[in-house]
Design a protein around this motif. Structure first.
Motif, PDB file in Angstrom:
ATOM      1  N   VAL A  81       0.831  -1.210   0.000  1.00  0.00           N
ATOM      2  CA  VAL A  81       0.000   0.000   0.000  1.00  0.00           C
ATOM      3  C   VAL A  81       0.856   1.246   0.000  1.00  0.00           C
ATOM      4  N   SER A  82       1.920   1.272   0.792  1.00  0.00           N
ATOM      5  CA  SER A  82       2.772   2.457   0.834  1.00  0.00           C
ATOM      6  C   SER A  82       3.450   2.699  -0.510  1.00  0.00           C
ATOM      7  N   GLY A  83       3.841   1.611  -1.189  1.00  0.00           N
ATOM      8  CA  GLY A  83       4.424   1.773  -2.516  1.00  0.00           C
ATOM      9  C   GLY A  83       3.436   2.334  -3.511  1.00  0.00           C
ATOM     10  N   ARG A  84       2.210   1.894  -3.428  1.00  0.00           N
ATOM     11  CA  ARG A  84       1.185   2.443  -4.333  1.00  0.00           C
ATOM     12  C   ARG A  84       0.926   3.909  -4.038  1.00  0.00           C
ATOM     13  N   GLU A  85       0.856   4.267  -2.755  1.00  0.00           N
ATOM     14  CA  GLU A  85       0.641   5.675  -2.401  1.00  0.00           C
ATOM     15  C   GLU A  85       1.805   6.538  -2.868  1.00  0.00           C
TER      16      GLU A  85
ATOM     17  N   SER B 156      -2.879 -11.052 -16.043  1.00  0.00           N
ATOM     18  CA  SER B 156      -3.532 -11.830 -14.987  1.00  0.00           C
ATOM     19  C   SER B 156      -2.616 -11.937 -13.776  1.00  0.00           C
ATOM     20  N   THR B 157      -2.321 -10.791 -13.199  1.00  0.00           N
ATOM     21  CA  THR B 157      -1.405 -10.782 -12.060  1.00  0.00           C
ATOM     22  C   THR B 157      -2.062 -11.320 -10.811  1.00  0.00           C
ATOM     23  N   SER B 158      -3.385 -11.244 -10.741  1.00  0.00           N
ATOM     24  CA  SER B 158      -4.048 -11.745  -9.541  1.00  0.00           C
ATOM     25  C   SER B 158      -3.867 -13.244  -9.404  1.00  0.00           C
ATOM     26  N   THR B 159      -3.959 -13.962 -10.524  1.00  0.00           N
ATOM     27  CA  THR B 159      -3.742 -15.403 -10.476  1.00  0.00           C
ATOM     28  C   THR B 159      -2.326 -15.734 -10.079  1.00  0.00           C
ATOM     29  N   GLU B 160      -1.388 -14.956 -10.641  1.00  0.00           N
ATOM     30  CA  GLU B 160       0.020 -15.180 -10.330  1.00  0.00           C
ATOM     31  C   GLU B 160       0.313 -14.882  -8.879  1.00  0.00           C
ATOM     32  N   CYS B 161      -0.285 -13.831  -8.363  1.00  0.00           N
ATOM     33  CA  CYS B 161      -0.015 -13.458  -6.974  1.00  0.00           C
ATOM     34  C   CYS B 161      -0.521 -14.519  -6.008  1.00  0.00           C
ATOM     35  N   ASN B 162      -1.580 -15.206  -6.381  1.00  0.00           N
ATOM     36  CA  ASN B 162      -2.126 -16.216  -5.482  1.00  0.00           C
ATOM     37  C   ASN B 162      -1.191 -17.408  -5.316  1.00  0.00           C
ATOM     38  N   GLU B 163      -0.182 -17.508  -6.226  1.00  0.00           N
ATOM     39  CA  GLU B 163       0.750 -18.614  -6.128  1.00  0.00           C
ATOM     40  C   GLU B 163       1.941 -18.286  -5.235  1.00  0.00           C
TER      41      GLU B 163
ATOM     42  N   ASP C 181      -7.409  -4.211   0.313  1.00  0.00           N
ATOM     43  CA  ASP C 181      -6.612  -3.079  -0.134  1.00  0.00           C
ATOM     44  C   ASP C 181      -5.162  -3.502  -0.355  1.00  0.00           C
ATOM     45  N   LYS C 182      -4.632  -4.336   0.555  1.00  0.00           N
ATOM     46  CA  LYS C 182      -3.255  -4.814   0.403  1.00  0.00           C
ATOM     47  C   LYS C 182      -3.101  -5.648  -0.871  1.00  0.00           C
ATOM     48  N   LYS C 183      -4.059  -6.517  -1.085  1.00  0.00           N
ATOM     49  CA  LYS C 183      -4.000  -7.354  -2.282  1.00  0.00           C
ATOM     50  C   LYS C 183      -4.114  -6.519  -3.551  1.00  0.00           C
ATOM     51  N   ASP C 184      -4.996  -5.547  -3.536  1.00  0.00           N
ATOM     52  CA  ASP C 184      -5.172  -4.676  -4.702  1.00  0.00           C
ATOM     53  C   ASP C 184      -3.919  -3.836  -4.945  1.00  0.00           C
ATOM     54  N   ALA C 185      -3.296  -3.369  -3.877  1.00  0.00           N
ATOM     55  CA  ALA C 185      -2.075  -2.569  -4.029  1.00  0.00           C
ATOM     56  C   ALA C 185      -0.970  -3.404  -4.652  1.00  0.00           C
ATOM     57  N   LYS C 186      -0.816  -4.634  -4.195  1.00  0.00           N
ATOM     58  CA  LYS C 186       0.219  -5.490  -4.756  1.00  0.00           C
ATOM     59  C   LYS C 186      -0.028  -5.769  -6.238  1.00  0.00           C
ATOM     60  N   GLU C 187      -1.259  -6.092  -6.591  1.00  0.00           N
ATOM     61  CA  GLU C 187      -1.582  -6.372  -7.992  1.00  0.00           C
ATOM     62  C   GLU C 187      -1.342  -5.145  -8.864  1.00  0.00           C
ATOM     63  N   THR C 188      -1.650  -3.954  -8.350  1.00  0.00           N
ATOM     64  CA  THR C 188      -1.446  -2.728  -9.117  1.00  0.00           C
ATOM     65  C   THR C 188       0.030  -2.500  -9.409  1.00  0.00           C
ATOM     66  N   ILE C 189       0.885  -2.628  -8.401  1.00  0.00           N
ATOM     67  CA  ILE C 189       2.313  -2.392  -8.588  1.00  0.00           C
ATOM     68  C   ILE C 189       2.932  -3.476  -9.472  1.00  0.00           C
ATOM     69  N   VAL C 190       2.531  -4.716  -9.252  1.00  0.00           N
ATOM     70  CA  VAL C 190       3.053  -5.811 -10.086  1.00  0.00           C
ATOM     71  C   VAL C 190       2.672  -5.591 -11.544  1.00  0.00           C
ATOM     72  N   HIS C 191       1.426  -5.209 -11.773  1.00  0.00           N
ATOM     73  CA  HIS C 191       0.973  -4.909 -13.141  1.00  0.00           C
ATOM     74  C   HIS C 191       1.801  -3.780 -13.747  1.00  0.00           C
ATOM     75  N   PHE C 192       2.053  -2.747 -12.976  1.00  0.00           N
ATOM     76  CA  PHE C 192       2.816  -1.591 -13.443  1.00  0.00           C
ATOM     77  C   PHE C 192       4.253  -2.001 -13.785  1.00  0.00           C
ATOM     78  N   LYS C 193       4.869  -2.795 -12.931  1.00  0.00           N
ATOM     79  CA  LYS C 193       6.242  -3.223 -13.192  1.00  0.00           C
ATOM     80  C   LYS C 193       6.330  -4.081 -14.456  1.00  0.00           C
ATOM     81  N   CYS C 194       5.374  -4.937 -14.664  1.00  0.00           N
ATOM     82  CA  CYS C 194       5.365  -5.767 -15.889  1.00  0.00           C
ATOM     83  C   CYS C 194       5.299  -4.903 -17.138  1.00  0.00           C
ATOM     84  N   ARG C 195       4.455  -3.875 -17.083  1.00  0.00           N
ATOM     85  CA  ARG C 195       4.339  -2.993 -18.243  1.00  0.00           C
ATOM     86  C   ARG C 195       5.632  -2.204 -18.478  1.00  0.00           C
TER      87      ARG C 195
END
Length: 988
Positions: free
Chosen positions: A698-702, A736-743, A819-833
């Protein structure tokens, strides 16, 4: 006691026995050889006793026709046909030695007579034998020789018509033989008396009003135009007369054709059994009608469309028709779609047929599902060979013709329409696409709900049509032919998405009628962005398409009958006026530019889409317009503003685009970057490195998005309309970062923490209710009584307040986890792009020494990220960079000091604790830098050895060092390969 008489040994011709046995063989080649051997055997005999020998062979062959053993009927029929043809022609002048035609027919009748008490199978065998024999006589031509007995032909006709009347199950075979005889007589130019006798027998036998009789009648009528046909049977002697349409349809489907008076006049019995094989009369009648259309014949004959609708659609595909008749209908459709001219294809897609096709395709359990699938396959087979024939199927299966609010593919759960669009020719797509656009504007529905549903289906089909081409080529073909269609699609989607029709607008077919609802406009904006995403990725010069689309907005804003969704007097009206002016200026620069126009084309694409985002309600797009103008001025060196470089501004803009969960903007950012990689400086790369350094929480997203205690749901509001739909259309699976994050392992910890929180919640709830927890031992509470029985109203109110507090705390805890899960998926998605942008930069600028700066950030993110997807992408990019420099020209190093320093930093990174992928990437990067240094100057081998020596010493002495042993074995292997290469070079 008398002695038995000794049996005289009979003389048996074993060769003839073998020949007769081979005539019944299942192999066609053996049967033909046997027939040839039989003819040779007869020809080699002398003329003495020829009549008797010929009679014996004839009797044996006729008897063989009555045998059901193997392929006896076929083999003996061939032999009899050839025997009659050759021997009759050879000895026709020796009538004393050869049987005449009447005697031949008498032999056939005698040998195939079923006498005595015989079984039903034996009777059928004799009937088949007589029919096969009659066919052999006709095919041999002996009946049509000049010296043939004149009563022979009527005798053969009596045999065939008699079998047809007595045995209805053989009527079709009898009719087929007579039908083929008509064809043979027409081609052989025989005397008209033969065909007249056949026609007279047809009328006398009562077969004129049967499917076989209709086919024979029409064949005679077509082959002998001057022959006199009876008028009492068919109107004007023509079964295809318009007024005979109903009766013709009833006869062909073998229903009862008339009253008792018809039966009294000789109407033969109908067939009692059903067969899946289509009667040959259907095919002949339909081909006759199709030929009339091809020849342009104008008469009282029923048209192909009328007959198909009346006989097939209204009879075979009627709601009350049996499954067997519908099966015939599907078979006829399959046959006709393969052969009719393109002008008649639309007539085949009749209303009831389409209904039956949809019903049968909808479920595999339907009785005629396979027949319906074969019908679809016949359509696709012809379209593959003749792509122009796709127009009829596309028009019939699209929403323009299918009733209801679902597309054909949705109703049938197939991809028929999609496959047709992919193999259709450009003209078919153009015509169908333009009609779909017109229907989207005016869906022929005054009810708003009906219009909304129909517009959604039409929009989906338009999008499917646009995506039907896997790629478009700018040289010839698709791009130029379909340009008007693409422009029209974008124009219609823009008008329906961003404008409302004034109430005073009437009789304007170019305006939406009924008006487009707000919900539909949102849907159409999503479809528009999906279409633009496909254009950006597949079309040549996509900027011209998008520029024309936003030009429609500017043009329609001046239409008094349309109201834009943007307030013309609002606060951003001045900004939009400046945007239109600037866009026209850039377009003018592009038109005047000489040489490479790639950057200008990409910039027009980017700016046009930003203007479109302003109309989509994206608040960030307004500020982005000003940033793009500054970027354009800086990169074209018109002026300097605050000492900033244009590439830095451009990178910031591209990063803001890839941060959006939209395939369109990701592709757009990649395309723009590919045209400006040569202008990217170190500061621009640092902006991308900053993203990779961001914490995945969350702090990274903020920090990255400058959020301050915002509702986590508000972050999704900034995404463009239709992002979800575009992600579904992407098909690459990279988002599909959410699926990946679940692993990830930390999710297991989160699950355990969640279980602990749930247990604590249950405990608090139990304490508040003064009951046992959900997992407590049931025995401890077996004798307890419910405590709420003694509660008064005040205690109950206090309990309600306490429960409300507990549930609020539970909801707050759950919200934080989401919120934590959403923040992680957002940053992971951003880094991939961002890594994808780096990949584009490496492919374009791998010879640029500045690209070396990417190595260390990529290695670091491989170690620090919690996402396997990010780590994998970073490692692959390091590997690809090394491969490009190895197979192509490597970067030219003028100063080795920065490279040596980078090599040392890579070794420091390798000493950090990381995964196997991280260790492998560090080793590969180290060897890559060593190879660059050695290619610059061989003396740098000492520097490389010194760096590796320090690392190895630290690894052996410091237990905190996490360098893998493979790091050194890889280096030793590389050194060995260098040494061997030098030795080989010295030897040469």
């Amino acid at each position: 006691m008398s002695k038995k008489r000794r049996r005289e040994p009979s003389s048996v011709d074993t060769r003839m026995v073998e020949i007769y046995d081979d005539l019944a063989h299942e192999s066609e080649d053996i049967r033909i050889k046997a027939a040839h051997a039989l003819l040779i055997r007869i020809s080699s005999d002398s003329n003495d006793g020829l009549r008797e020998q010929f009679n014996q062979v004839l009797q044996r062959l006729v008897r063989g026709l009555c045998s059901s053993r193997k392929a006896a009927r076929i083999g003996f029929s061939v032999a009899l046909t050839e025997l009659l043809s050759q021997r009759w022609g050879q000895h026709r002048d020796h009538g004393a030695h050869v049987l005449n035609t009447t005697e031949l027919i008498d032999t056939l009748i005698k040998e195939t007579e079923a006498s005595g008490k015989i079984s039903g199978q034996e009777e059928r065998d004799h009937q088949f034998g007589r029919l096969f024999g009659a066919e052999a006589f006709i095919k041999s031509g002996v009946l049509f020789q000049p010296d043939a007995r004149r009563d022979a032909w009527p005798k053969i006709l009596d045999i065939i018509y008699g079998i047809a009347k007595q045995k209805p199950w053989l009527r079709e075979e009898c009719g087929w033989i007579l039908f083929g005889t008509c064809q043979m007589l027409t081609e052989g130019d025989h005397d008209h008396s033969f065909i007249q006798a056949l026609l007279d027998k047809l009328c006398q036998s009562g077969m004129a009003k049967t499917p076989e009789g209709i086919a024979i009648w029409l064949n005679i009528r077509a082959g002998y135009p001057g022959i006199q046909l009876p008028d009492a049977i068919w109107r004007d002697g023509n079964p295809l007369h318009r007024k005979e349409k109903s009766r013709l349809a009833r006869i062909l489907k073998e229903a009862s054709t008339g009253s008792q008076s018809d039966e009294a006049t000789g109407q033969i019995a109908q067939k009692g059994n059903w067969t899946s094989r289509i009667h040959f009369a259907w095919i002949f009648v339909l081909n006759q009608l199709a030929d009339n259309v091809a020849k342009g014949t104008k008469s009282k004959t029923v048209s192909f469309e009328e007959f198909w609708r009346g006989a097939i659609d209204d009879h075979l595909f009627a709601a009350s028709s049996t499954e067997e008749r519908k099966y015939w209908g599907f078979s006829l459709f399959q046959q006709m779609f393969k052969s009719v001219p393109p002008s008649l294809l639309p007539a085949l897609f009749s209303r009831n047929l389409k209904r039956s096709l949809i019903n049968q395709l909808a479920s595999k359990g339907r009785y005629l599902h396979l027949a319906a699938e074969r019908s679809i396959r016949s359509i696709l087979d012809r379209v593959k060979v003749e792509p122009s024939s796709a127009a009829a199927a596309l028009e019939s299966f699209s929403c323009m013709s299918v009733e209801g609010y679902l597309s054909f593919d949705q109703l049938t759960k197939t991809k028929t329409l999609e496959r047709l669009m992919s193999i259709a020719d450009d003209n078919s797509l153009l015509n169908v696409g333009l009609e779909l656009c017109n229907r989207l504007v005016c869906p022929d529905a005054q009810d708003d709900q009906v219009a909304t549903a129909r517009r959604q289906v039409l929009a989906d089909e338009i999008m499917m049509l646009l995506k039907s081409r896997p790629t478009f080529h700018s040289e010839v073909g698709s791009a130029s032919t379909l340009r008007p269609l693409v422009d029209r699609i974008l124009e219609v989607l823009v008008i329906c998405s961003y404008f409302s029709v004034d109430a005073s607008a009437t009789n304007r077919r170019d305006l939406p009628d009924p008006p487009v609802s707000g919900k539909t406009q949102d849907m159409l904006r999503t479809r528009l962005l999906t279409c633009l995403s496909h254009i950006v990725s597949k079309f040549p010069d996509p900027g011209s398409y998008v520029y024309r689309a936003v030009g429609v907005i500017r043009l329609k804003e001046s239409d008094s009958l349309l109201r834009s969704n943007l307030d013309p007097t609002g606060p951003i009206s001045g900004t939009m006026d400046q945007a239109w002016t600037f866009l026209a200026l850039v377009a003018d620069d592009l038109e005047k530019a000489k040489g490479n126009k790639t950057f200008l084309e990409a910039f027009i694409l980017l700016y046009s889409l930003t203007v479109l985002q302003v109309h989509n309600g994206d608040a960030d797009a307004v500020s982005m317009l000003e940033e793009l103008r500054s970027c354009y001025d800086l990169m074209t060196q018109r002026r300097q503003v605050h000492g900033e470089q244009g590439s830095e501004v451009l990178i910031e803009i591209l990063l803001s685009l890839v941060a959006k969960p939209s395939v369109l903007f990701r592709r757009l950012a990649q395309q723009v970057l590919s045209t400006a990689t040569s202008d990217i400086n170190s500061n621009g790369l640092q902006a991308m490195f900053k993203v990779l350094e961001t914490k995945e929480n969350v702090s990274g997203r903020e920090e990255m998005f400058e959020e301050e205690n915002e509702d986590p749901e508000s972050n999704s509001a900034a995404s463009d309309a239709g992002s979800d739909a575009e992600e579904e259309e992407d098909g690459e699976g990279e988002s599909s970062t959410s699926t990946e994050c679940n692993e990830e392992p930390d999710d297991m910890e989160g699950t355990e923490a969640g279980n602990e929180e749930l247990a604590a919640f249950n405990m608090k709830l139990a304490q508040a209710l003064k009951t046992r927890p959900a997992n407590a031992n049931l025995l401890t509470a077996s004798d307890e009584e419910s405590s709420d029985e003694d509660m008064d109203d005040e205690q109950m109110e206090a309990l309600d307040a306490h429960l409300a507090t507990i549930f609020k705390e539970r909801k707050r805890t759950t919200s934080k986890k989401a919120d934590k899960k959403d923040a992680k998926e957002t940053i992971v998605h951003f880094k991939c792009r961002v890594i994808e942008l780096m990949d584009i930069y490496v492919k374009k600028q791998h010879q640029n020494p500045l690209a070396l700066d990417l190595l260390l950030p990529l290695l670091t993110v491989t170690r620090t990220t919690t996402s396997k997807l990010v780590s994998s992408k970073a490692c692959n990019l390091v590997r690809e960079y090394s491969h490009l420099c190895k197979t192509k020209e490597p970067p030219k190093i003028h100063d080795a000091s920065p490279v040596i320093k980078l090599l040392e930093d890579v070794h420091v990174e390798a000493a950090q604790e990381g995964s196997n992928a991280h260790a492998s990437a560090c080793s590969q990067a180290s060897l890559f830098l060593s190879r660059l240094l050695l290619a610059t100057d061989r003396e740098h081998q000492r520097d490389i050895n010194r760096v590796y020596s320090r690392t190895q010493q630290a690894w052996s002495m410091d237990k905190e060092s996490k360098v893998r042993a493979s790091f050194f074995t890889d280096w030793i292997g590389w050194c060995n390969s260098i040494r061997l290469a030098r030795m080989d070079q010295a030897t040469r």
